[in-house]
Each structure stands twice: as structure tokens, then as C-alpha cells.
Design a protein around this motif. Structure first.
Motif, short mmCIF file in Angstrom:
data_model
loop_
_atom_site.label_atom_id
_atom_site.label_comp_id
_atom_site.label_asym_id
_atom_site.label_seq_id
_atom_site.Cartn_x
_atom_site.Cartn_y
_atom_site.Cartn_z
N THR A 1 0.82 -1.21 0.00
CA THR A 1 0.00 0.00 0.00
C THR A 1 0.86 1.26 0.00
O THR A 1 2.08 1.22 0.01
N VAL A 2 0.16 2.40 -0.01
CA VAL A 2 0.80 3.72 0.02
C VAL A 2 0.29 4.45 1.26
O VAL A 2 -0.92 4.51 1.50
N CYS A 3 1.20 5.01 2.05
CA CYS A 3 0.80 5.75 3.25
C CYS A 3 0.21 7.11 2.86
O CYS A 3 0.60 7.71 1.87
N ASP A 4 -0.73 7.60 3.67
CA ASP A 4 -1.45 8.83 3.32
C ASP A 4 -0.75 10.11 3.78
O ASP A 4 -1.29 11.21 3.63
N ASP A 5 0.48 10.02 4.35
CA ASP A 5 1.22 11.23 4.71
C ASP A 5 1.46 12.07 3.45
O ASP A 5 2.07 11.59 2.49
N GLY A 6 0.97 13.30 3.44
CA GLY A 6 1.15 14.17 2.28
C GLY A 6 0.24 13.85 1.11
O GLY A 6 0.34 14.49 0.05
N TRP A 7 -0.64 12.88 1.28
CA TRP A 7 -1.51 12.44 0.17
C TRP A 7 -2.61 13.47 -0.07
O TRP A 7 -3.34 13.85 0.85
N ASP A 8 -2.73 13.96 -1.31
CA ASP A 8 -3.76 14.96 -1.60
C ASP A 8 -4.23 14.82 -3.05
O ASP A 8 -3.94 13.83 -3.72
N MET A 9 -4.94 15.82 -3.53
CA MET A 9 -5.54 15.74 -4.87
C MET A 9 -4.50 15.73 -5.98
O MET A 9 -4.79 15.27 -7.09
N ASN A 10 -3.30 16.23 -5.74
CA ASN A 10 -2.27 16.16 -6.78
C ASN A 10 -1.90 14.71 -7.09
O ASN A 10 -1.80 14.31 -8.25
N GLU A 11 -1.71 13.93 -6.03
CA GLU A 11 -1.38 12.52 -6.23
C GLU A 11 -2.56 11.78 -6.86
O GLU A 11 -2.38 10.94 -7.76
N ALA A 12 -3.76 12.08 -6.38
CA ALA A 12 -4.95 11.44 -6.92
C ALA A 12 -5.11 11.75 -8.41
O ALA A 12 -5.46 10.87 -9.21
N ALA A 13 -4.84 13.00 -8.81
CA ALA A 13 -4.97 13.39 -10.22
C ALA A 13 -4.01 12.59 -11.10
O ALA A 13 -4.38 12.14 -12.20
N VAL A 14 -2.79 12.41 -10.63
CA VAL A 14 -1.79 11.67 -11.41
C VAL A 14 -2.22 10.22 -11.57
O VAL A 14 -2.19 9.65 -12.67
N LEU A 15 -2.64 9.59 -10.47
CA LEU A 15 -2.99 8.18 -10.54
C LEU A 15 -4.25 7.94 -11.37
O LEU A 15 -4.32 6.99 -12.15
N CYS A 16 -5.26 8.80 -11.21
CA CYS A 16 -6.48 8.65 -12.02
C CYS A 16 -6.15 8.76 -13.50
O CYS A 16 -6.65 7.98 -14.33
N ARG A 17 -5.30 9.73 -13.85
CA ARG A 17 -4.91 9.88 -15.26
C ARG A 17 -4.11 8.66 -15.73
O ARG A 17 -4.30 8.16 -16.83
N GLN A 18 -3.20 8.19 -14.90
CA GLN A 18 -2.36 7.06 -15.25
C GLN A 18 -3.17 5.79 -15.51
O GLN A 18 -2.86 5.00 -16.41
N LEU A 19 -4.23 5.60 -14.73
CA LEU A 19 -5.06 4.40 -14.86
C LEU A 19 -6.18 4.57 -15.89
O LEU A 19 -6.98 3.66 -16.07
N GLY A 20 -6.22 5.72 -16.55
CA GLY A 20 -7.27 5.96 -17.54
C GLY A 20 -8.63 6.09 -16.90
O GLY A 20 -9.64 5.68 -17.48
N CYS A 21 -8.67 6.68 -15.71
CA CYS A 21 -9.91 6.77 -14.95
C CYS A 21 -10.48 8.18 -14.86
O CYS A 21 -11.28 8.48 -13.97
N GLY A 22 -10.04 9.06 -15.74
CA GLY A 22 -10.64 10.39 -15.78
C GLY A 22 -10.19 11.28 -14.64
O GLY A 22 -9.10 11.13 -14.08
N LEU A 23 -11.06 12.22 -14.27
CA LEU A 23 -10.73 13.21 -13.26
C LEU A 23 -10.70 12.60 -11.86
O LEU A 23 -11.46 11.68 -11.56
N ALA A 24 -9.83 13.15 -11.02
CA ALA A 24 -9.82 12.77 -9.61
C ALA A 24 -10.93 13.51 -8.89
O ALA A 24 -11.06 14.73 -9.01
N LEU A 25 -11.74 12.79 -8.14
CA LEU A 25 -12.83 13.41 -7.38
C LEU A 25 -12.45 13.62 -5.93
O LEU A 25 -12.75 14.65 -5.34
N ARG A 26 -11.79 12.63 -5.34
CA ARG A 26 -11.41 12.72 -3.94
C ARG A 26 -10.11 11.96 -3.71
O ARG A 26 -9.75 11.06 -4.49
N ALA A 27 -9.43 12.31 -2.63
CA ALA A 27 -8.20 11.62 -2.22
C ALA A 27 -8.36 11.18 -0.76
O ALA A 27 -7.73 11.74 0.14
N PRO A 28 -9.19 10.16 -0.50
CA PRO A 28 -9.46 9.77 0.89
C PRO A 28 -8.21 9.23 1.59
O PRO A 28 -7.33 8.63 0.97
#
Length: 531
Positions: free
Chosen positions: A165-192
């Protein structure tokens, strides 16, 4: 391993006079362990799909597709640092290479560390032309989401042959945006954070991720290194992506050319293998009725730009078109004359639409409910605002939006909560066109049901003749010495309750609502013509 043949060496003993003495024959068996350092690369649309090329003897060359299969592709995908293989492609699927054809009749078992480790004819020994160049499609990078859909869940990364897994320290919408784009999943909505989708097990591979948001892969973001963290699995990071959004370009919202949003660009779908199972997924994803027709040959006109999907093969039960098997984004041999299209049944309800307002004073005010998968359900008020309400009002044929009540303002619904985290621009023609978590993906209760207040059109007044609306703006003056904190929601709610009681004490017993409104940061703007 290179085995060098036995070589006979003659050694001569010398006499005291330096003359040759008796000949002694020695036999040396020379075994040289030589690792063939043959690099490989993929020449194609992205780093994890393309024509396989091998670097040998200071020259890049291709691989012949004789005997080429998924076991060979598995070795390639592992060697280039991508995920599991999706396809082993033949016949120069990614175009013909040039120059050398280095390998032929490759026969991997799938566990080898390098393609040259697999049995083959030998470098340069083949009976092929470049029309037989082999290719692969691998899962991009070693990231996945473990959750309710392929585009929402706990973030996991594959390293050293182990998922972690990935720890949530520093985890925010920037990381979510990159991963959603990388996986072909469109826009990031949330970074829980805090293990929103449950705690993982085993390794925690990454921590303190620092993405700018523009990276192509999460692996490009700054981090301390694999396995370096100070976390427990209660801090596992997650993402919720909008999913690869789709739309129909045609005469109605439930019929038209199928288009997919990928890499921030809309593109079409090729009609190769297009059938009713694929159509069923599209219709369900858009919140339309049952599939009626799967159309091919661009019946609604040829699209423009990329053709994102081809050879789509759905079972019909998937939640999203991109969850179906396909050739890979952008991988096709089609033209826009082959654009796929669908006709779905329109959702039938009392208002001939897929949204309705209940328990309100008129048909244009009430709790928002949407129709999906033959069931009515509510909408959670997370991120609910005037843009979302504007779309509801337009879809119902009402006038402009007046308010976006939250907190089950019109009473809690029952049954399913179908939508959450809606993000509308306000210009959409239907609520289902707005970005959201996906149907049924939410973390809400009915006490959070969203509502809408729209103004009825003039010609609706005859049906609502007994409904009288009185709109009043009340100015509250707070003395400088007051200790009230008007930025505190609890204080504002308490004031509303006091106001409501005052109005009831003065004889106003009708059904009425109170809410805070602001304009340009002020409670109201006084009309200059008023005294």
C-alpha cells in the motif's frame, strides 16, 4: 551461459640444454558464464505497449512473432517494469520495424527475468520479415486500486514481486490526479485517507508522495524510496476517480455516437466486435434505459480526433465501458467511418426524465432523486451546490435554480443513495452527465440527502395555484460587542432556529424554510430606489 569447446594445448618440457623434451598434452575445459546484456524496449503509443525491440551487438532489432504468446509477453512486461500482460500481438500490430530481426521462435515459460533468457533460435537466426514483428500490451505501471470499481479504491503498488500500500502522509488531490490519469480513470474526485476502503496487509511501499499533478505516472513523483515509511495500514491512501467518462453525440441524450474521455481528450470507439452487450454497458453507465440497438458504420456522422477503443468485448454486466476487454487505449486500425453508436431506451417515469423532486411544495422543489438500474434513489449532499441544482432545474424544465438545500432539507429518503460528490459545471443537460463517484458509490446516510429549489415557469402556475411563495430577505445586524462567531456553522444554525421560532410566535404557521444566502459577500444589496 556460453559453453566454449574443449581445446587441446601442447606443453613442451625442456632439457637442461634448452632443447624440447617430452611432449605433454593437456586438456582444458573452459566454461564461460556470460550474461547477455540485451536491453529491450517497446515502440508504441506508451511505455507499456508497443513493438518489442532488442538491443544486441550495439544495434536495435525486432522479434519475430513465430510462437509468440502471453508467456513471452509476461517476461517483456516484467523486464520493462510494467504490469501484467494484457495481449501478445503479432503481424506488426504496432507497425513494421526496420533493420535486424534478432529473435525468433521465442519460447518463454513466463518466469524468466529477461527475454534473451528464454529459449530461442539464436541472435539473428530467423525466417521472418518485419511484417511478423511481435508486440505486447502490458498494464501500465505497477499500480492498482482495490475497491468497489477499477477506478476507486485503496492505492496499491507492486514492487519486488509483492503488492503493498501507500501511506497517506502528504496524500492529496495532486497525487490522486496523477494516478487517475495514469489508470485511464478520468478526473480525480477525492483523495481519501485513513484506510477509507479498508486496511491493506503486508508491505507499505510508499510514503510522503509529493506530486505536482502534471506527472504521467505516480512513480515519477518525489518520495523517500520503496519501503521507507513511518505508517501503519490504518493510514492507507485511497482515490476516487470519475472513471473514463462517456457521452453520446446524437439526437438525444440516450442515442448517438459513443465517445470516451481519455487523457483529457474526447475520442470515439471503433465498431469492431461492437454488439448489444457493449451497448448495455453504455446505456447503464449513462443512466438510460435498456439497450435497443448496437449501431456501426458511424450512423450519426463521423467523429474527429482519436479513436480510443477498439475490439471492445463486454459481458454486459460491467459498470463502465472501460472495464470491458479491449485492445488498449488508442490501439486500433480503424477510421472514423467505423465509429460505434447506440440507441438506448429513454428512462420512463411520471415526468419522463431520470430525475425527480419529492416532498416539496411543487414539482420544481424537493428532495432530488434519480432513476438508475430500475430503481429510484437519492443524491448525497457532499459537494452539492448551485451548479448541481441548476442542472436539475434545467432537466425538469423548471426556471432558474434558487437554492441548493442540504442535510435532508425536504426529509430523508429511503432505499439506495445513488450519487455522491457530484461536480457539475452548471451547463450540463442532465445530472448524469456531471462527474461523480459512480452510481452507488457513496459514504452517506439519508440525513445527507440533497434537495433543489427551482422557480416554476409561468405556465406551471395553474397546476400550483394553491401554492403561495413569499420570499423575504432578513438583515441581521450584529453589534460589534457581540461574541457571536458568524463563521461557525453551529452559530448560524442556532440563529435560524431562533428566527423560525420568532416567526411562529408571530402567527406564521405555514410550511416555510429558512436558509442563509449571500451575494458578493453580503447578506443582501439594498435597492437604490427604496427608501
Amino acid at each position: 551461459m556460453l559453453l566454449v569447446k574443449v581445446k587441446k594445448l601442447k606443453s613442451f618440457s625442456q632439457t637442461e640444454g634448452g632443447q624440447p623434451g617430452g611432449e605433454m598434452e593437456k586438456v582444458l575445459l573452459i566454461l564461460l558464464a556470460a550474461a547477455v546484456d540485451a536491453q529491450i524496449r517497446l515502440v508504441g503509443p506508451n511505455r507499456c505497449s508497443g513493438r518489442v525491440e532488442v538491443f544486441y551487438n550495439k544495434t536495435w532489432g525486432t522479434v519475430c512473432d513465430d510462437g509468440w504468446d502471453l508467456s513471452d509477453a509476461a517476461v517483456v512486461c516484467r523486464q520493462v517494469g510494467c504490469g501484467p500482460p494484457k495481449s501478445a500481438l503479432m503481424l506488426a500490430h504496432f507497425g513494421q520495424g526496420s533493420g535486424q530481426i534478432w529473435l525468433d521462435d521465442v519460447a518463454c515459460v513466463g518466469t524468466e527475468n529477461s527475454l534473451p533468457d528464454c529459449p530461442h533460435n539464436g541472435f539473428g537466426t530467423h525466417n521472418c520479415g518485419h511484417g511478423e514483428d511481435a508486440g505486447v500490451i502490458c498494464e501500465d505501471a505497477q499500480f492498482r486500486l482495490t475497491g468497489p470499481t477499477r477506478c476507486s479504491g485503496r492505492v496499491e503498488v507492486y514492487n519486488d514481486e509483492v503488492w503493498g500500500t501507500v501511506c497517506d502522509d502528504g496524500w492529496d488531490m495532486n497525487e490522486a490526479a496523477v494516478l487517475c490519469r495514469q489508470l485511464g480513470c478520468g478526473l480525480a474526485l477525492r483523495a481519501p485517507i485513513l484506510a477509507h476502503f479498508g486496511q491493506g496487509t503486508g508491505e507499505i511501499w510508499l510514503d510522503n508522495m509529493a506530486c505536482s499533478g502534471s506527472e504521467n505516472s505516480l512513480s515519477e513523483c518525489s518520495n523517500p524510496g520503496f519501503g521507507i515509511h513511518n505508517c501503519g495500514h490504518g493510514e492507507d491512501a485511497s482515490v476516487i476517480c470519475a472513471g473514463a467518462q462517456i457521452r453520446l453525440t446524437g439526437p438525444t441524450r440516450c442515442s448517438g455516437t459513443v465517445e470516451v474521455l481519455f487523457s483529457d481528450t474526447w475520442g470515439t470507439v471503433c465498431d469492431d466486435s461492437w454488439d448489444l452487450n457493449d451497448t448495455a454497458v453504455v446505456c447503464r453507465q449513462l443512466g438510460c434505459g435498456l439497450p435497443q440497438t448496437a449501431l456501426s458504420g458511424a450512423p450519426y456522422g463521423e467523429g474527429t480526433g482519436p479513436i480510443w477503443l477498439s475490439n471492445v468485448s463486454c459481458s454486459g454486466t460491467e459498470d463502465s465501458l472501460t472495464e470491458c476487454a479491449h485492445s488498449g487505449f488508442g490501439i486500433n486500425s480503424c477510421g472514423h467511418a467505423e465509429d460505434a453508436a447506440v440507441i438506448c431506451g429513454e428512462v420512463l417515469s411520471s415526468s419522463s426524465t431520470s430525475v425527480r423532486l419529492l416532498t416539496g411544495p411543487s414539482r420544481c422543489s424537493g428532495r432530488v432523486e434519480v432513476y438508475y438500474n430500475q430503481t429510484w434513489g437519492t443524491v448525497c449532499d457532499d459537494d452539492w451546490d448551485m451548479n448541481d441544482t441548476e442542472v436539475v432545474c434545467r432537466e425538469l424544465g423548471c426556471d432558474r435554480a434558487y437554492d441548493a438545500p442540504v442535510g435532508a432539507h425536504f426529509g430523508p429518503g429511503a432505499g439506495s443513495i445513488l450519487l455522491d460528490n457530484l461536480v457539475c459545471s452548471g451547463s450540463e443537460s442532465s445530472l448524469s452527465e456531471c462527474a461523480h463517484n459512480g452510481f452507488g458509490l457513496q459514504n452517506c446516510v439519508h440525513a445527507e440527502d440533497a434537495g433543489a429549489l427551482c422557480e416554476s415557469k409561468t405556465d406551471d402556475l395553474s397546476s400550483d395555484w394553491n401554492q403561495v411563495f413569499i420570499r423575504k430577505v432578513v438583515r441581521l445586524e450584529v453589534l460589534p460587542s457581540s461574541s457571536l462567531d458568524l463563521s461557525d456553522p453551529a452559530v448560524l444554525e442556532n440563529l435560524l432556529m431562533q428566527l423560525k421560532q420568532k416567526l411562529q410566535d408571530q402567527g406564521l404557521n405555514a410550511n416555510f424554510t429558512l436558509s442563509w444566502r449571500s451575494s458578493d459577500g453580503k447578506i443582501f444589496r439594498k435597492d437604490e430606489e427604496q427608501s
